[in-house]
Design a protein around this motif. Structure first.
Motif, short mmCIF file in Angstrom:
data_model
loop_
_atom_site.label_atom_id
_atom_site.label_comp_id
_atom_site.label_asym_id
_atom_site.label_seq_id
_atom_site.Cartn_x
_atom_site.Cartn_y
_atom_site.Cartn_z
N TYR A 109 0.84 -1.10 -0.18
CA TYR A 109 -0.06 0.04 -0.04
C TYR A 109 0.76 1.46 0.02
N PHE A 155 -8.81 8.21 -3.30
CA PHE A 155 -8.59 8.06 -4.79
C PHE A 155 -9.51 9.43 -5.29
N HIS A 195 -16.66 0.99 6.52
CA HIS A 195 -17.20 1.34 5.12
C HIS A 195 -17.88 2.51 4.96
N ASP A 198 -6.42 -1.02 2.84
CA ASP A 198 -7.24 -1.11 1.75
C ASP A 198 -8.42 0.10 1.63
N ASN A 199 -9.13 0.12 2.51
CA ASN A 199 -10.23 1.25 2.80
C ASN A 199 -9.68 2.66 2.91
N LYS A 240 -6.67 3.54 1.52
CA LYS A 240 -6.18 3.92 0.07
C LYS A 240 -7.29 4.10 -1.01
N ARG A 241 -8.67 3.44 -0.72
CA ARG A 241 -9.43 3.64 -1.57
C ARG A 241 -10.03 4.97 -1.44
#
Lengths: 249, 249
Positions: free
Chosen positions: B131, B249, B189, B242-243, B245-246
């Motif tokens: 990441y 965006f 989320h 992951d969350n 870095k998403r």
């Protein structure tokens, strides 16, 4: 319980002996307790006096439902039969649940193609349980989920997630979209993910094999922001589950 | 290389000896190759003739940049000094990089509170590398990243991700938002995640300790859809990265 029984329990570290006997071993305080709370059939409980006293109610309640054989051992004796390090309290010999041929299912599924490390498989069973998958599908040559290391790594989740070893024909007739976790696919964060679908996770070293690969309709890639070459199979499975479950909001 | 040198290399399995010597051991074909391609200082290379012939160019190029001592061993001899199973090719004794006191950084960071399992730490180093995190922060009592098992689990990522053991005061003076991975927090989320921020990951068994917990401004929870009690620390770190870095965006 005779010496022969103890010897027999030790043979259960081999997959072949587990298959022939349809029995496997569960180890450690927490997993044995979860087992006692379940309706799985326990053939033998082997534990220390300390475990017996601490969990007397649990053992009693279980024995009233199902007959089981209980053997008290010293810690040192238990460690001798144990297949794991650091099991100082309890183990159980458990009847495998009957095999069910499960047709492809609606919703989101995982399929493991030749996962070899028992710890990885157990970790994926635990992840499947976290994300609410009741079934997990594997190639026939994926490591045995009833391996002691898989059972231990699943942290009790093997009681809730059923692992099915299915032939290639099962995969060939899967009626929804098949995704594959691959190094060069569509960006997982930016792809619309089908709610009814299956993701294939490949082998730790070699990825997805040609047979399964030919069935992948949409290759998916976990976006990389740095330089690591790859992610471990368990980590990849977790990130994929998280993204699919997020999409179903 | 004398018997004493081999004995000395074996002592490096202890953190204290590694600290005193400022040296650690890297094992296995792939990791030693990545090391030879880096600019890290290698004190000794110990390998089989097979490894030497296969990677002659790599070794030659490295030796031209830095002097190093090379010892050829038989596989059986190598296995005797090895701290890992299945190392049949090569190991290297490596100088630790100088310690740098790194101030809190912009962007997204991870802080590990007393992670004890070396495999978990190595896995998290690999995830950090995937990441794109160049630094990883840990409590002083987190397991040593130069443990052979951590190095092996990092799959070469220790060369790119710098692990800093920082005092509590470092965390206290962190100027951006501090999140904590907890069982009862805001849904990961559904929470807007600050780009400049840090997430605390707790110990495998006991979670985040009171000192660090008191600094958490926003507790975060990975949404659960099933019944598993928890996720392993490495899995949680991966899903959190992951969350975050998403979100950037």
């Amino acid at each position: 319980m005779s010496k022969n029984t103890l010897k027999w329990i030790r043979t259960l570290k081999d997959r072949k002996a587990r298959q022939e006997n349809q029995m496997f071993v569960v180890e450690g305080e927490k997993s044995v307790c979860e087992l006692l709370e379940s309706s799985w059939l326990i053939n033998n409980i082997l534990c220390t006096n300390f475990f017996l006293e601490k969990h007397q109610n649990l053992i009693q309640t279980y024995s009233q439902k199902q007959p089981t054989s209980l053997l008290l051992l010293k810690t040192a004796e238990l460690e001798q039969i144990s297949q794991l390090e650091n099991n100082k309290m309890a183990m159980a010999v458990v009847k495998m649940p009957p095999k069910v041929l499960l047709p492809p299912q609606k919703g989101f599924s995982l399929y493991l193609d030749h996962i070899q490390d028992p710890g990885n498989l157990g970790t994926i069973v635990r992840i499947a349980d976290w994300y609410g998958l009741s079934d997990l599908f594997c190639s026939p040559d994926t490591v045995d989920v009833f391996n002691s290391k898989s059972i231990a790594a699943s942290m009790g989740s093997f009681l809730r997630v059923h692992t099915h070893y299915v032939e290639n024909s099962w995969l060939e007739s899967y009626p929804y979209r098949i995704y594959g976790a691959l190094m060069e696919g569509k960006n997982l964060h930016e792809t619309r993910l089908d709610a009814n679908s299956l993701v294939i996770i490949g082998n730790e070293g070699h990825g997805i094999r040609p047979n399964a690969l030919s069935l992948v309709q949409t290759p998916l890639t976990i976006p990389k922001f740095g330089a690591a070459e790859s992610l471990n199979a368990g980590i990849a499975a977790a990130i994929i589950c998280d993204n699919f479950k997020r999409a179903s909001f």
